[in-house]
Scaffold this motif. Sequence first.
Motif, PDB file in Angstrom:
ATOM      1  N   ALA A   1       0.835  -1.210   0.000  1.00  0.00           N
ATOM      2  CA  ALA A   1       0.000   0.000   0.000  1.00  0.00           C
ATOM      3  C   ALA A   1       0.865   1.255   0.000  1.00  0.00           C
ATOM      4  O   ALA A   1       0.563   2.242  -0.694  1.00  0.00           O
ATOM      5  CB  ALA A   1      -0.931  -0.006   1.211  1.00  0.00           C
ATOM      6  N   ALA A   2       1.945   1.253   0.772  1.00  0.00           N
ATOM      7  CA  ALA A   2       2.847   2.407   0.787  1.00  0.00           C
ATOM      8  C   ALA A   2       3.504   2.590  -0.572  1.00  0.00           C
ATOM      9  O   ALA A   2       3.622   3.719  -1.081  1.00  0.00           O
ATOM     10  CB  ALA A   2       3.907   2.220   1.871  1.00  0.00           C
ATOM     11  N   ASP A   3       3.928   1.510  -1.184  1.00  0.00           N
ATOM     12  CA  ASP A   3       4.537   1.565  -2.512  1.00  0.00           C
ATOM     13  C   ASP A   3       3.546   2.135  -3.524  1.00  0.00           C
ATOM     14  O   ASP A   3       3.881   2.992  -4.362  1.00  0.00           O
ATOM     15  CB  ASP A   3       4.964   0.154  -2.917  1.00  0.00           C
ATOM     16  CG  ASP A   3       5.933   0.154  -4.096  1.00  0.00           C
ATOM     17  OD1 ASP A   3       6.222   1.237  -4.642  1.00  0.00           O
ATOM     18  OD2 ASP A   3       6.392  -0.938  -4.474  1.00  0.00           O
ATOM     19  N   ALA A   4       2.284   1.689  -3.422  1.00  0.00           N
ATOM     20  CA  ALA A   4       1.259   2.167  -4.352  1.00  0.00           C
ATOM     21  C   ALA A   4       0.971   3.648  -4.147  1.00  0.00           C
ATOM     22  O   ALA A   4       0.801   4.400  -5.117  1.00  0.00           O
ATOM     23  CB  ALA A   4      -0.016   1.348  -4.165  1.00  0.00           C
ATOM     24  N   GLU A   5       0.916   4.091  -2.897  1.00  0.00           N
ATOM     25  CA  GLU A   5       0.636   5.503  -2.630  1.00  0.00           C
ATOM     26  C   GLU A   5       1.745   6.393  -3.190  1.00  0.00           C
ATOM     27  O   GLU A   5       1.468   7.440  -3.805  1.00  0.00           O
ATOM     28  CB  GLU A   5       0.486   5.739  -1.132  1.00  0.00           C
ATOM     29  CG  GLU A   5       0.203   7.192  -0.787  1.00  0.00           C
ATOM     30  CD  GLU A   5      -0.057   7.432   0.687  1.00  0.00           C
ATOM     31  OE1 GLU A   5       0.001   8.609   1.113  1.00  0.00           O
ATOM     32  OE2 GLU A   5      -0.347   6.467   1.422  1.00  0.00           O
ATOM     33  N   ILE A   6       2.991   5.984  -3.000  1.00  0.00           N
ATOM     34  CA  ILE A   6       4.101   6.780  -3.534  1.00  0.00           C
ATOM     35  C   ILE A   6       4.031   6.824  -5.053  1.00  0.00           C
ATOM     36  O   ILE A   6       4.230   7.877  -5.679  1.00  0.00           O
ATOM     37  CB  ILE A   6       5.440   6.194  -3.049  1.00  0.00           C
ATOM     38  CG1 ILE A   6       5.565   6.356  -1.528  1.00  0.00           C
ATOM     39  CG2 ILE A   6       6.615   6.875  -3.741  1.00  0.00           C
ATOM     40  CD1 ILE A   6       6.740   5.633  -0.925  1.00  0.00           C
ATOM     41  N   ALA A   7       3.720   5.670  -5.670  1.00  0.00           N
ATOM     42  CA  ALA A   7       3.614   5.629  -7.125  1.00  0.00           C
ATOM     43  C   ALA A   7       2.475   6.527  -7.608  1.00  0.00           C
ATOM     44  O   ALA A   7       2.605   7.230  -8.627  1.00  0.00           O
ATOM     45  CB  ALA A   7       3.391   4.190  -7.598  1.00  0.00           C
ATOM     46  N   TRP A   8       1.356   6.539  -6.889  1.00  0.00           N
ATOM     47  CA  TRP A   8       0.224   7.386  -7.294  1.00  0.00           C
ATOM     48  C   TRP A   8       0.587   8.862  -7.198  1.00  0.00           C
ATOM     49  O   TRP A   8       0.258   9.653  -8.086  1.00  0.00           O
ATOM     50  CB  TRP A   8      -0.996   7.084  -6.436  1.00  0.00           C
ATOM     51  CG  TRP A   8      -2.174   7.908  -6.815  1.00  0.00           C
ATOM     52  CD1 TRP A   8      -2.999   7.747  -7.896  1.00  0.00           C
ATOM     53  CD2 TRP A   8      -2.653   9.077  -6.132  1.00  0.00           C
ATOM     54  NE1 TRP A   8      -3.957   8.719  -7.924  1.00  0.00           N
ATOM     55  CE2 TRP A   8      -3.772   9.556  -6.860  1.00  0.00           C
ATOM     56  CE3 TRP A   8      -2.256   9.762  -4.984  1.00  0.00           C
ATOM     57  CZ2 TRP A   8      -4.486  10.686  -6.466  1.00  0.00           C
ATOM     58  CZ3 TRP A   8      -2.967  10.876  -4.590  1.00  0.00           C
ATOM     59  CH2 TRP A   8      -4.067  11.333  -5.326  1.00  0.00           C
ATOM     60  N   LEU A   9       1.279   9.248  -6.126  1.00  0.00           N
ATOM     61  CA  LEU A   9       1.712  10.636  -5.995  1.00  0.00           C
ATOM     62  C   LEU A   9       2.698  11.015  -7.094  1.00  0.00           C
ATOM     63  O   LEU A   9       2.800  12.196  -7.465  1.00  0.00           O
ATOM     64  CB  LEU A   9       2.342  10.868  -4.617  1.00  0.00           C
ATOM     65  CG  LEU A   9       1.382  10.866  -3.428  1.00  0.00           C
ATOM     66  CD1 LEU A   9       2.146  10.884  -2.116  1.00  0.00           C
ATOM     67  CD2 LEU A   9       0.411  12.041  -3.501  1.00  0.00           C
ATOM     68  N   GLU A  10       3.403  10.031  -7.602  1.00  0.00           N
ATOM     69  CA  GLU A  10       4.319  10.265  -8.717  1.00  0.00           C
ATOM     70  C   GLU A  10       3.614  10.166 -10.069  1.00  0.00           C
ATOM     71  O   GLU A  10       4.261  10.261 -11.117  1.00  0.00           O
ATOM     72  CB  GLU A  10       5.457   9.231  -8.681  1.00  0.00           C
ATOM     73  CG  GLU A  10       6.366   9.366  -7.463  1.00  0.00           C
ATOM     74  CD  GLU A  10       7.341   8.199  -7.311  1.00  0.00           C
ATOM     75  OE1 GLU A  10       8.315   8.345  -6.543  1.00  0.00           O
ATOM     76  OE2 GLU A  10       7.117   7.153  -7.955  1.00  0.00           O
ATOM     77  N   ALA A  11       2.277   9.962 -10.042  1.00  0.00           N
ATOM     78  CA  ALA A  11       1.460   9.834 -11.262  1.00  0.00           C
ATOM     79  C   ALA A  11       1.911   8.651 -12.115  1.00  0.00           C
ATOM     80  O   ALA A  11       1.919   8.715 -13.338  1.00  0.00           O
ATOM     81  CB  ALA A  11       1.497  11.126 -12.076  1.00  0.00           C
TER      82      ALA A  11
END
Length: 874
Positions: A669-679
């Motif tokens: 989930a943390a990996d996904a959130e960082i990726a989402w913030l990076e678009a």
Amino acid sequence: MAIALRTAAPGLLERDGVLARLTAAYDDAVAGTGRLALVAGEAGIGKTALVRRLCDELGPTVETLRGGCDPLQTPRPLGPFLDLAEAAPRPLAEAIEVGAVPHDIATALLAAANGAPLVAVLEDVHWVDEATLDVLRVLGRRIGDARALVIATYRDDELDRTHPLRLVLGELATAPGVVRIRVEPLSVGAVGQLASGHSVDVAALHRLTGGNPFFVTEVLAAGGAAIPETVRDAVLARVAQLGPSARAVVEAVAIAPPSLDASLTLAVCGEAADAVDECLASGVLQSQDGAIAFRHELARAAVEESLSPTRRLALHRAVLLALADTGGAPLDLARLAHHAECAADGGAVLRYAPRAAAQAARAGAYREAAAQYARALRFADRLSDGERADLLEGRSRASYLADDQTEAIGVIREAIRCRQAQGAPLQEARALTELTDYLWCRGFNAEADEAVDRAAQLAAGRPEQREHAYVFHTQALRVIHDGDIDACLAHARRALEVGERFGDAGIAGHARVTICSATAQRDGVQSLGLLEDAVREARQRGEHEVAARGMNALVFRAMAWNRHDLAERYIDDAIEFCTEHTEDLWRINVQAVAARWALDRGRWDDAVRHAEAVIDDPRESPWTHHEALCVLALVRARRGDPDARKALAAARAVGVPAEETFAHVDLAAADAEIAWLEASGTGVDDATAAMLASAIEQDDRDAASRLLFWRRLAGLEAAVSTDASDPYALALAGRWGDAAAEWGRLDCPYEAALALSRTGDVDALREAHAECRRLGARPLSTIVARELRERGVRDVPRGPRHSTLANDANLTAREVEVLRLVAEGLRNAEIAERLVVSRRTVDHHVSSILRKLGARSRGEAVAAATRLGLLEDR
């Protein structure tokens, strides 16, 4: 035999500055603001001479206590305070004599300073034992309210990253009552002054000695025009000038750190003891508090290393016999065990080391306890399987409580093999319950379940003994993990009854905590009082591990019911208690939990503080480090700070076992959130795909919802129909406003703002943007601002809000509020009462304020805040 009294320290060169800082610290103590002065410098740099000069200048009317840590292989628990016992004020002396725990000793020391100012000197704390470190922790946090100056000297060049003192120094880095002082080497000019009257090359002497005063004086004392190649050569040359009897005394003192008193000198040296005066006159030894010792540890070590093996062995045997003949006085068990091993006396090691281990464990010095058990095991070849198992179990438990879990597991497995060879099934069952605890802590759940089953089989059908209580309790812990509260209560109640019947207060206390925790889990927040009572009873009984475990349970239960007022108090209380009573295993656990709790509350400074406390600790608990690194990664990502992915990679490298599914869900989930913030939609897919498939296969709906949430945000999943009311399910159903409301109810402001930003409603977007600015969530704030502008809104504020970032110091609104109360002259306890928060919370705020303002004291912080205009009404 007469021992000369200590004379005042000779003239000091280039020490006026550090002496002035120590004098200022004493003046603060006189004014009622105590200080813990940490005096650092390399070996021989003059720390001891500096402190002695201060004490001499304060005069005989100032009560000064002195103690030191010893260069033993395994330090004495509370060694410096044992030295203080004779001269200490009565409350402190009594606390030391009865074997009080570190917290009580610190309290007694501070209480002794209520009248005239008290000065206590603790020397050589780089050799510190774990219990003494706990005293320092307490003193560092509380000394500001006492009329006391505590000076601790240490060698900063001998502290590697894992040294326990370094950890404490980090914890105390921003404590208001702590003063850090470093003693620097002498200049060439000062070395020249010391060498006045000697025919030496001053520049060469400075190069050889590095400006170290002890090295300089030893080289000069060795005599001769040529400078010895090493300081060791200088020391030995000086000793060689003594007569045979005096050298015998010097050698005896060399193998018996820190010193030999008159009776020990006579017992070890015999007629040679008459040569003490020659040793003192030469300056090789000095008289100190009724005993004789080397002027410096470096000189002692040089002489000890020069002894032949047979001479060293003979001296250790002589000291061992002398120490054992106390005439009924209490034995110094740690020193006896040390000399017994050095004398290769296996019987004496087995006689003293286990007792020294038990003494260390009672003081909370678990590292030292484990080392003493290990010392005994080196001489255990002739012991029976049962006797060897007893030592192994003691070492394993001490290692576990010091959070050296890998060591604990290996040692308890060996103990289990000994119990099998002994043919003692109940003792084997109990050892298996210990193994189960350690395996659970490491995340090896399947292997732990096998150990529980084996223990139950061994205990079944046998007449009940105290070991059955351990088996019942372990069964209780196993079934509560599966959610079977009734079965847990049944097993725990049996454990309590058997434990009490056989007088085992420890297992009875654990069972009581488990019963109260399970009852609270079933009956709700109204049952927390039962758990609080169990913790209170454990504290009163001195069952610190039981209390620490109960306090962790309080934190979890309060968080489960969103009672954040209680959670904050429980977190503060648990950290303080575990820190002061060396329950590091439980402290690290609650700090990892606190990091996630603070992250969810939007209190990101607190989240980082808790996370870094775990990360900086060298202990090896995998989940706690994994969790702390995940939290740190998310704070960095949400703030737009660098190195978020670096922290995430470190979390992945911890290697939490695959059985700890929830930890791997957190990581994904943390990996996904960082990726989402990076678009990066691809990054979200890579982060979640495998873990999502596993969650669906295992029917873990909560995990699946969390991972699907990020996939939905990245456009990888469509809306799904669900009747669930948790915020993730509401978001997946496209009910973003309801999800925001639910996250708001749960006090998760960042997630609530994120959900509001997906509603498409301009007012909701404005609210989300304002919340992002309040939190300092720059990446999400930018995303929401862009959405607002795309909808035609032109008055979108730019940059962070005044309450968090407009002031130059980046103080939060709460920190400004605390700072204003500090400016009014209120102490931390009074501020806590005014704001209706815990004292510990205020301590954290004040430490953060000092760090952000670059201030060393509360007065400096107020002055800096005044310059920045932070105290003005707005």
